[in-house]
Every structure is written in C-alpha cells, then in structure tokens.
Motif scaffolding. Structure first.
Motif, short mmCIF file in Angstrom:
data_model
loop_
_atom_site.label_atom_id
_atom_site.label_comp_id
_atom_site.label_asym_id
_atom_site.label_seq_id
_atom_site.Cartn_x
_atom_site.Cartn_y
_atom_site.Cartn_z
N SER A 89 -53.10 -34.87 -24.75
CA SER A 89 -53.51 -33.78 -25.64
C SER A 89 -52.31 -33.23 -26.42
N ALA A 90 -51.13 -33.16 -25.78
CA ALA A 90 -49.93 -32.70 -26.50
C ALA A 90 -49.56 -33.69 -27.60
N ALA A 91 -49.66 -34.96 -27.29
CA ALA A 91 -49.35 -35.97 -28.30
C ALA A 91 -50.37 -35.94 -29.43
N LEU A 92 -51.62 -35.69 -29.09
CA LEU A 92 -52.66 -35.62 -30.11
C LEU A 92 -52.44 -34.42 -31.03
N LYS A 93 -52.07 -33.28 -30.46
CA LYS A 93 -51.78 -32.10 -31.29
C LYS A 93 -50.61 -32.38 -32.23
N GLU A 94 -49.57 -33.01 -31.68
CA GLU A 94 -48.40 -33.32 -32.50
C GLU A 94 -48.77 -34.32 -33.60
N THR A 95 -49.60 -35.29 -33.25
CA THR A 95 -50.03 -36.29 -34.23
C THR A 95 -50.82 -35.64 -35.36
N ILE A 96 -51.71 -34.73 -35.02
CA ILE A 96 -52.51 -34.05 -36.05
C ILE A 96 -51.61 -33.23 -36.97
N ALA A 97 -50.66 -32.52 -36.36
CA ALA A 97 -49.74 -31.71 -37.18
C ALA A 97 -48.90 -32.61 -38.10
N LEU A 98 -48.41 -33.71 -37.55
CA LEU A 98 -47.61 -34.64 -38.37
C LEU A 98 -48.45 -35.26 -39.48
N LYS A 99 -49.70 -35.58 -39.17
CA LYS A 99 -50.58 -36.18 -40.18
C LYS A 99 -50.83 -35.21 -41.32
N ASP A 115 -37.96 -33.59 -48.88
CA ASP A 115 -39.32 -34.09 -48.63
C ASP A 115 -39.28 -35.53 -48.13
N SER A 116 -38.43 -36.36 -48.74
CA SER A 116 -38.32 -37.76 -48.32
C SER A 116 -37.83 -37.86 -46.89
N ALA A 117 -36.82 -37.06 -46.54
CA ALA A 117 -36.31 -37.09 -45.18
C ALA A 117 -37.37 -36.62 -44.19
N THR A 118 -38.10 -35.56 -44.55
CA THR A 118 -39.17 -35.05 -43.68
C THR A 118 -40.25 -36.10 -43.50
N LEU A 119 -40.61 -36.76 -44.59
CA LEU A 119 -41.64 -37.80 -44.53
C LEU A 119 -41.19 -38.94 -43.63
N LEU A 120 -39.95 -39.39 -43.78
CA LEU A 120 -39.45 -40.48 -42.93
C LEU A 120 -39.41 -40.07 -41.46
N ASN A 121 -38.95 -38.85 -41.19
CA ASN A 121 -38.91 -38.37 -39.80
C ASN A 121 -40.31 -38.28 -39.20
N ASP A 122 -41.26 -37.79 -39.97
CA ASP A 122 -42.64 -37.69 -39.49
C ASP A 122 -43.23 -39.06 -39.19
N LEU A 123 -43.01 -40.00 -40.09
CA LEU A 123 -43.55 -41.36 -39.88
C LEU A 123 -42.89 -42.03 -38.67
N ASN A 124 -41.60 -41.83 -38.50
CA ASN A 124 -40.92 -42.39 -37.32
C ASN A 124 -41.45 -41.77 -36.03
N ARG A 125 -41.69 -40.47 -36.04
CA ARG A 125 -42.21 -39.80 -34.85
C ARG A 125 -43.63 -40.29 -34.54
N ASN A 130 -47.16 -43.54 -31.06
CA ASN A 130 -48.09 -44.67 -30.97
C ASN A 130 -47.57 -45.73 -30.00
N SER A 131 -46.28 -46.07 -30.11
CA SER A 131 -45.74 -47.11 -29.23
C SER A 131 -45.70 -46.64 -27.78
N LYS A 132 -45.45 -45.34 -27.54
CA LYS A 132 -45.42 -44.80 -26.19
C LYS A 132 -46.79 -44.96 -25.52
N PHE A 133 -47.84 -44.67 -26.23
CA PHE A 133 -49.17 -44.77 -25.64
C PHE A 133 -49.67 -46.21 -25.57
N LYS A 134 -49.17 -47.08 -26.42
CA LYS A 134 -49.52 -48.50 -26.29
C LYS A 134 -48.91 -49.06 -25.01
N LYS A 135 -47.65 -48.69 -24.72
CA LYS A 135 -47.00 -49.15 -23.48
C LYS A 135 -47.76 -48.64 -22.27
#
Length: 140
Positions: A89-99, A115-125, A130-135
């Motif tokens: 649920s914490a990851a989902l909240k963070e994902t929604i906010a980042l989206k 804005d570019s730096a923020t966008l890159l940081n958000d996409l990396n996060r 995503n990779s954490k939950f796939k593992k």
C-alpha cells in the motif's frame, strides 16, 4: 590438382572381415578358453558374481551422500501478510503520487532543467518500485 583416386578393392572386403582375417585366431582362442573355463568352474563364477553384487550394494550405501536437512524457517503468515500489505500500500501510494507528478510534467510544452531532473528522478523511482515488486513475486 584434384586427381581422381581409383580404388581397386574387392567390395566384399570390409573392416570387420579384415580384422577377422588378421586377429581371428586370437579371438577364437580367447573364446574357446573362456568357454572351457566357464564349463569347468560354474560355481566359482556364480559366487564371484554374487560377491560383486554384494560389494557394489555395500559401496552404494557406504558412499552415498546424505542430503543436509532443509533449514527450518519459522514463518508467521499473519504478520508476513500484513507487512506485505502495508509495504504494497505504501508503494502504491508513492506510485500514484509519482504518476500524478509525471502526468503534470508531461502536459507541459517545454521543460526547464528542474522539471527534467524531477521527471527523470520520478521515472527512476517508478522503475525501482516496479523491479522491487517483480523480485518479490518471483520469490513467492
């Protein structure tokens, strides 16, 4: 350069027939000697076969590797389940906010450096989440 080589051999001559012709006497002597030995000492051969079987069985059991017992892991499904739900649920909240943030930045016509730096940081996060939950899904 490439000359044809003609072989004038007899088509009936094969490798087996040539070996038989050369070593046939030895094979015949070995066969007749083995036959006479087996006819003279059948009980000895039977005993040797039984001894070989007994020795092979004892070697199998003596040299067999015993697998280590699996480690005992105490799992409490209730607390593990709740912690997984809370993490998800914490990851989902963070994902929604980042989206939302990525969507708002992608609606802009031009992006400045911040804005570019923020966008890159958000996409990396998002990719990290995503990779954490796939593992975790592959482990279970």
């Amino acid at each position: 350069m490439f000359k044809k080589i003609h072989s004038n051999r007899d088509p009936g001559d094969t490798l087996y027939s040539e070996i038989k012709k050369e070593f046939g006497g030895y094979f015949h002597k070995a066969g007749s000697g083995t036959k006479s030995f087996t006819e003279r000492y059948p009980k000895l051969l039977f005993g040797l076969m039984v001894i070989c079987i007994a020795v092979s069985i004892s070697v199998v059991f003596a040299l067999r590797k015993h697998p280590a017992p699996p480690p005992k892991i105490t799992v409490s499904p209730v607390s593990d389940g709740f912690s997984q739900i809370l993490n998800l649920s914490a990851a989902l909240k963070e994902t929604i906010a980042l989206k939302k943030q990525v969507d708002s930045l992608s609606k802009k016509r031009t992006l400045d450096k911040a804005d570019s730096a923020t966008l890159l940081n958000d996409l990396n996060r998002l990719q990290q989440i995503n990779s954490k939950f796939k593992k975790q899904n592959h482990e279970h």
